[in-house]
Design a protein around this motif. Structure first.
Motif, PDB file in Angstrom:
ATOM      1  N   GLU A 159      60.686  39.891  15.738  1.00  0.00           N
ATOM      2  CA  GLU A 159      60.033  39.040  14.741  1.00  0.00           C
ATOM      3  C   GLU A 159      59.189  37.958  15.398  1.00  0.00           C
ATOM      4  N   HIS A 160      59.474  37.641  16.658  1.00  0.00           N
ATOM      5  CA  HIS A 160      58.654  36.677  17.397  1.00  0.00           C
ATOM      6  C   HIS A 160      57.586  37.365  18.250  1.00  0.00           C
ATOM      7  N   GLY A 161      57.465  38.689  18.125  1.00  0.00           N
ATOM      8  CA  GLY A 161      56.406  39.409  18.826  1.00  0.00           C
ATOM      9  C   GLY A 161      56.640  39.591  20.314  1.00  0.00           C
ATOM     10  N   ILE A 162      57.894  39.500  20.779  1.00  0.00           N
ATOM     11  CA  ILE A 162      58.206  39.636  22.203  1.00  0.00           C
ATOM     12  C   ILE A 162      58.273  41.120  22.562  1.00  0.00           C
ATOM     13  N   THR A 163      57.503  41.544  23.517  1.00  0.00           N
ATOM     14  CA  THR A 163      57.537  42.944  23.971  1.00  0.00           C
ATOM     15  C   THR A 163      58.029  43.080  25.407  1.00  0.00           C
ATOM     16  N   GLY A 164      58.052  41.992  26.168  1.00  0.00           N
ATOM     17  CA  GLY A 164      58.519  42.051  27.544  1.00  0.00           C
ATOM     18  C   GLY A 164      60.007  41.785  27.656  1.00  0.00           C
ATOM     19  N   ARG A 165      60.451  41.471  28.871  1.00  0.00           N
ATOM     20  CA  ARG A 165      61.874  41.229  29.099  1.00  0.00           C
ATOM     21  C   ARG A 165      62.280  39.852  28.589  1.00  0.00           C
ATOM     22  N   VAL A 204      75.812  38.623  26.692  1.00  0.00           N
ATOM     23  CA  VAL A 204      74.507  38.197  27.200  1.00  0.00           C
ATOM     24  C   VAL A 204      73.869  39.413  27.846  1.00  0.00           C
ATOM     25  N   LEU A 205      72.687  39.770  27.349  1.00  0.00           N
ATOM     26  CA  LEU A 205      71.996  40.977  27.788  1.00  0.00           C
ATOM     27  C   LEU A 205      70.663  40.623  28.446  1.00  0.00           C
ATOM     28  N   LEU A 206      70.267  41.413  29.432  1.00  0.00           N
ATOM     29  CA  LEU A 206      68.893  41.414  29.920  1.00  0.00           C
ATOM     30  C   LEU A 206      68.226  42.585  29.223  1.00  0.00           C
ATOM     31  N   ALA A 207      67.215  42.316  28.420  1.00  0.00           N
ATOM     32  CA  ALA A 207      66.716  43.360  27.532  1.00  0.00           C
ATOM     33  C   ALA A 207      65.207  43.318  27.393  1.00  0.00           C
ATOM     34  N   ASP A 208      64.675  44.441  26.949  1.00  0.00           N
ATOM     35  CA  ASP A 208      63.370  44.489  26.302  1.00  0.00           C
ATOM     36  C   ASP A 208      63.597  45.293  25.032  1.00  0.00           C
ATOM     37  N   LEU A 209      62.529  45.673  24.333  1.00  0.00           N
ATOM     38  CA  LEU A 209      62.741  46.391  23.082  1.00  0.00           C
ATOM     39  C   LEU A 209      63.298  47.792  23.309  1.00  0.00           C
ATOM     40  N   ARG A 210      63.006  48.402  24.447  1.00  0.00           N
ATOM     41  CA  ARG A 210      63.445  49.778  24.687  1.00  0.00           C
ATOM     42  C   ARG A 210      64.884  49.872  25.164  1.00  0.00           C
ATOM     43  N   SER A 211      65.316  48.918  25.990  1.00  0.00           N
ATOM     44  CA  SER A 211      66.601  49.090  26.659  1.00  0.00           C
ATOM     45  C   SER A 211      67.223  47.730  26.962  1.00  0.00           C
ATOM     46  N   ALA A 250      64.888  49.413  14.069  1.00  0.00           N
ATOM     47  CA  ALA A 250      63.532  49.957  13.924  1.00  0.00           C
ATOM     48  C   ALA A 250      62.652  49.534  15.089  1.00  0.00           C
ATOM     49  N   ALA A 251      62.770  48.274  15.524  1.00  0.00           N
ATOM     50  CA  ALA A 251      61.962  47.793  16.641  1.00  0.00           C
ATOM     51  C   ALA A 251      62.306  48.526  17.933  1.00  0.00           C
ATOM     52  N   VAL A 252      63.604  48.753  18.167  1.00  0.00           N
ATOM     53  CA  VAL A 252      64.029  49.477  19.370  1.00  0.00           C
ATOM     54  C   VAL A 252      63.532  50.923  19.328  1.00  0.00           C
ATOM     55  N   ALA A 253      63.732  51.587  18.191  1.00  0.00           N
ATOM     56  CA  ALA A 253      63.319  52.987  18.088  1.00  0.00           C
ATOM     57  C   ALA A 253      61.810  53.134  18.239  1.00  0.00           C
ATOM     58  N   ALA A 254      61.040  52.227  17.637  1.00  0.00           N
ATOM     59  CA  ALA A 254      59.581  52.300  17.757  1.00  0.00           C
ATOM     60  C   ALA A 254      59.159  52.172  19.214  1.00  0.00           C
ATOM     61  N   ALA A 255      59.790  51.259  19.947  1.00  0.00           N
ATOM     62  CA  ALA A 255      59.451  51.090  21.363  1.00  0.00           C
ATOM     63  C   ALA A 255      59.854  52.318  22.171  1.00  0.00           C
ATOM     64  N   GLN A 256      61.006  52.911  21.849  1.00  0.00           N
ATOM     65  CA  GLN A 256      61.424  54.113  22.572  1.00  0.00           C
ATOM     66  C   GLN A 256      60.510  55.292  22.269  1.00  0.00           C
ATOM     67  N   LEU A 257      60.076  55.419  21.023  1.00  0.00           N
ATOM     68  CA  LEU A 257      59.144  56.498  20.682  1.00  0.00           C
ATOM     69  C   LEU A 257      57.826  56.326  21.418  1.00  0.00           C
ATOM     70  N   ARG A 258      57.355  55.098  21.488  1.00  0.00           N
ATOM     71  CA  ARG A 258      56.088  54.828  22.172  1.00  0.00           C
ATOM     72  C   ARG A 258      56.207  55.109  23.657  1.00  0.00           C
ATOM     73  N   GLY A 259      57.413  54.828  24.205  1.00  0.00           N
ATOM     74  CA  GLY A 259      57.588  55.036  25.636  1.00  0.00           C
ATOM     75  C   GLY A 259      57.973  56.446  26.003  1.00  0.00           C
ATOM     76  N   GLY A 260      58.116  57.322  24.984  1.00  0.00           N
ATOM     77  CA  GLY A 260      58.464  58.718  25.253  1.00  0.00           C
ATOM     78  C   GLY A 260      59.927  58.935  25.428  1.00  0.00           C
TER      79      GLY A 260
END
Length: 787
Positions: A515-521, A543-550, A777-787
């Motif tokens: 919701e804040h538009g963060i796409t990086g780590r 506490v996680l180190l994350a991006d939208l995919r993982s 939805a945000a995680v799945a969209a990023a995973q789909l985009r990343g293959g």
């Protein structure tokens, strides 16, 4: 003819406007704009779009295209303006500009932008003035509305948004309404729910268990007077609201509120209170400017405020907390009730505890017969249920805790666009679902807890309705990892080519990041009750180190057994025993010392329960362990004598936060970090032992509750500061149900900011499980985009 200085070059354009542009007065706006610019052509609804075909001077056409964005009505959301040329005949010069008949909805492809419907809009000031103007033909008419206000999402059957595709189609407009509807200068020009006493919906009154009340309802004032009299006399009225039935009683009448609690089977969870205006709200609680703006905003959410100590409401309205949920009227009928009764009103969901709210008249009469003393209804059908939204101001920003009427189904952006249409089915508690296509995510309204068939049916019916309206047919289904969730089980029944499982806490922090538009780590702090981890254990303090995919797990809370599993969630005292008898990494000496100091708790509990829990923990029988922040808050509430049982999820934590009030600046208790399996582990033993020692020595529970909050904040800031330095990221996303605790969140935001980190919190989607589907939805969209 070649253009000259006297004859500027004319151009022809077809313009498609995408976004929330139906039901918000967008066509009337375009009509007036086209006339102002001297254009020839038309505007119409077309599927989920607004389409314009026009001809005129090139400069005027450029101004049209720009102003479609910049001058749009306040409730419109313009996502895209596509400009091309008409495929057929061009508008004839000199033909003028008009509103054309809506096009029949085409079948949408998977690449089309979804159709969008605005949320229901609170009564505007102009309609409110008419409501109380004795000389206006809509004086005291409970269904007054215009292009700027009134029902939308709750009455829509399909797109394009026209009266014929709403539940208002059964009401034929009278001559006066038809004239307003067709007059371009009137604010009701193409207002699809337009109505008046001569042609619109009518109130009816039915005493509970009495005779047919339709005779009394033939005159709206008679029905309204009957309801007002019953509430004034201490009765409970079921009122057909915007998104469903609501139960209403006098909020200052202790006996009436107690009866409502007993009949609704809601022993402790606070009731929302509706007040007439901001001045009335300020008499019950201090209202800061940001809170006043939230109360008066178009969604009209229930806003959590800290009550004045001497407020006049019944004690049973909000037992065990200093918070009041106040909101302003969203519909004309609410305004009339408050005006005539001149007192604050409990206005709560029309259901028995844990059931969906009633929207059908016959169903309401059946299910609420034992709750309400009378029914104030009407003949405008509610297509889908929308409960009231709940919000509060945290760290100076509005934060939605329950996203429903007034907010849903307003779309949200996905920072990474989905390559295929998807459905995210959410979790189990505070359930929502999300439909997404491209960069647009549509989060369905709060469903409730998926614990019984009625709630599941409500979920699937609303999903079918919203899927049909938006045109989103999912090719991907996204779900939680927990196989026992009914939402996860439902996901396996959907015939979709692909399914994606998303870990619960990754979805939490991703909802905040997205919701804040963060796409990086980023660093994700997920503090909640329980969620299944990818290692098969229960998580909740992560506490996680994350991006939208993982993501990668960096730190967690120390584990403790949950004696009896779900029973420990309902009984914080059991959770406290879990920490005393088997918390990780307590040692034997610490356990013995803690048990001695916890004598007050042990004396309060039945000896048989203590003995049973001790045996369960020792044998590991029906005692799953969890690294849960929420359960630690429960345990502390019990150890301090604040709450041994929880009548609703999170009650103990709410009471603990209330207990801490008035102790700002409390110093943190001792805490310790250990390392296990390459994870940083917060060891709560020093914290709990010091807390018990201080309580034994006479320190007040309020100061210790505040110190415990300060401890969790200080520990979290330390963990995040170290992780940020090691991994090179300064953004921290805070999410999970525990992040509904304002005291904790504001301490975290202040501490992280002081450490040079950027703290982000959920604002437009809930930090609790109501935001899980959007995070999925945000995680799945990023995973789909990343293959």
């Amino acid at each position: 003819m070649r253009a000259t200085a006297a004859t500027p070059r004319r151009v022809v354009r077809r313009i498609e406007v995408c976004g929330t542009v139906q039901g918000v007065g967008y066509r009337p706006f375009v009509y007036r704009l086209g006339r102002e610019l001297g254009l020839d052509g038309w505007v119409r609804n077309d599927g989920g779009l607004v389409v314009v075909e026009a001809t005129g001077p090139a400069d005027a056409m450029r101004r049209l295209s720009a102003r479609l964005h910049t001058d749009a009505p306040p409730q419109a959301r313009v996502d895209q303006v596509r400009i091309g040329v008409p495929a057929g005949d061009s508008p004839a010069p000199g033909s003028g500009f008009h509103v054309a008949r809506s096009a029949e909805p085409p079948r949408r492809s998977a690449r089309d932008r979804p159709g969008l419907v605005p949320p229901d809009l609170a009564t505007c000031d102009a309609c409110l003035a008419e409501l109380f103007d004795p000389h206006d033909r809509r004086h005291r008419y409970p269904f007054v509305n215009c292009t700027d206000c009134g029902p939308r999402a709750t009455i829509v059957d399909g797109l394009p948004y026209d009266r014929a595709r709403t539940t208002m189609r059964r009401f034929a407009m009278c001559r006066a309404c038809a004239a307003e509807y067709g007059t371009p200068t009137d604010r009701r020009f193409h207002a699809e729910p337009i109505a008046c006493p001569a042609c619109g919906p009518t109130l009816t009154w039915q005493p509970s268990g009495g005779q047919d009340g339709h005779d009394a309802g033939k005159h709206r004032e008679e029905a309204l007077r009957a309801a007002v009299a019953l509430v004034r006399d201490g009765g409970i009225v079921a009122v057909k609201g915007i998104g469903g039935y609501q139960l209403v009683c006098d909020a200052t009448d202790e006996a009436a509120v107690a009866r409502l609690r007993a009949r609704k089977h809601r022993p402790a969870k606070p009731f929302a209170v509706m007040v007439a205006d901001l001045a009335a709200a300020a008499r019950l609680a201090p209202v800061a400017p940001a809170e006043a703006a939230l109360l008066a905003s178009v969604p009209r959410p229930v806003v959590l405020l800290t009550a004045h100590p001497d407020h006049p409401l019944a004690a049973a309205v909000a037992p065990g907390t200093d918070l009041l949920g106040l909101f302003l009227p969203a519909a004309p009928l609410h305004h009339l009730l408050l005006h005539d009764l001149a007192r604050p009103l409990v206005v709560t969901s029309g259901n028995i505890a844990d059931e969906p709210i009633a929207i059908d008249d016959a169903d309401a009469a059946d299910r609420l017969a034992g709750v309400a003393d009378g029914f104030l209804s009407h003949d405008r059908e509610i297509r889908v249920r929308y409960d009231d939204s709940v919000a509060r101001v945290v760290a100076g920003r509005p934060s939605v805790l329950r996203r429903a009427r007034g907010y849903a189904p307003d779309p949200l952006d996905l920072p990474v666009a989905a390559t295929e249409p998807l459905l995210a089915v959410g979790a189990q508690l505070k359930h929502t679902f999300t439909l997404a296509r491209g960069a647009v995510a549509i989060v369905g309204p709060h469903t409730g807890d998926l614990q019984q068939q009625d709630t599941m049916t409500s979920f699937t019916e609303h999903l079918a309705h919203l899927s049909r309206i938006t045109g989103i047919e999912p090719a991907v289904v996204v779900h939680d990892l927990h196989p026992g969730y009914l939402s996860t089980q439902y996901a396996t029944t959907i015939p979709a080519p692909r399914r994606i499982g998303v870990q619960h806490h990754h979805a939490h922090v991703a909802s905040c990041a997205a919701e804040h538009g963060i796409t990086g780590r980023y660093l994700g702090v997920a503090y909640d009750g329980l969620g299944l981890g990818d290692d098969g254990t229960l998580w909740g303090g992560e506490v996680l180190l994350a991006d939208l995919r993982s993501y990668r797990r960096l730190a967690r809370f120390g584990r403790a057994p949950l004696p009896g599993g779900a029973a420990a969630v309902r009984r914080p005292a059991r959770m406290a025993l879990g920490y005393l008898f088997g918390g990780e990494p307590f040692d034997e000496t610490s356990l013995a010392r803690a048990e001695l100091l916890a004598a007050p708790l042990l004396r309060r509990l039945p000896p048989s329960e203590v003995a049973t829990v001790r045996r369960m923990v020792a044998a590991g029988v029906n005692c799953p362990t969890a690294s849960s922040a929420g359960r630690l808050f429960d345990a502390v509430a019990a150890l301090l004598g604040v709450r041994d049982d929880a009548g609703y999820e999170g009650e103990a934590a709410v009471a603990l936060e209330a207990c801490a009030a008035g102790h700002a600046g409390a110093a943190p208790l001792p805490w310790r970090l250990a390392t296990r399996d390459d994870l940083v582990v917060y060891d709560p033993a020093p914290t709990l032992l010091t807390l018990l020692e201080a309580l034994h020595d006479g320190t007040g529970a309020g100061l210790l509750a505040a110190a415990f909050h300060a401890t969790i904040a200080a520990m979290t800031v330390a963990v995040c500061s170290d992780a940020a330095a090691e991994h090179g990221t300064s953004t921290v996303c805070l999410s999970g149900g525990v992040m509904q605790n304002r005291l904790l969140v504001e301490a975290l935001v202040a501490g992280l900011s002081a450490a040079g980190l950027t703290a982000l919190v959920n604002e437009r989607v809930p930090a609790n499980d109501g935001g899980i589907s959007y995070g999925q939805a945000a995680v799945a969209a990023a995973q789909l985009r990343g293959g």
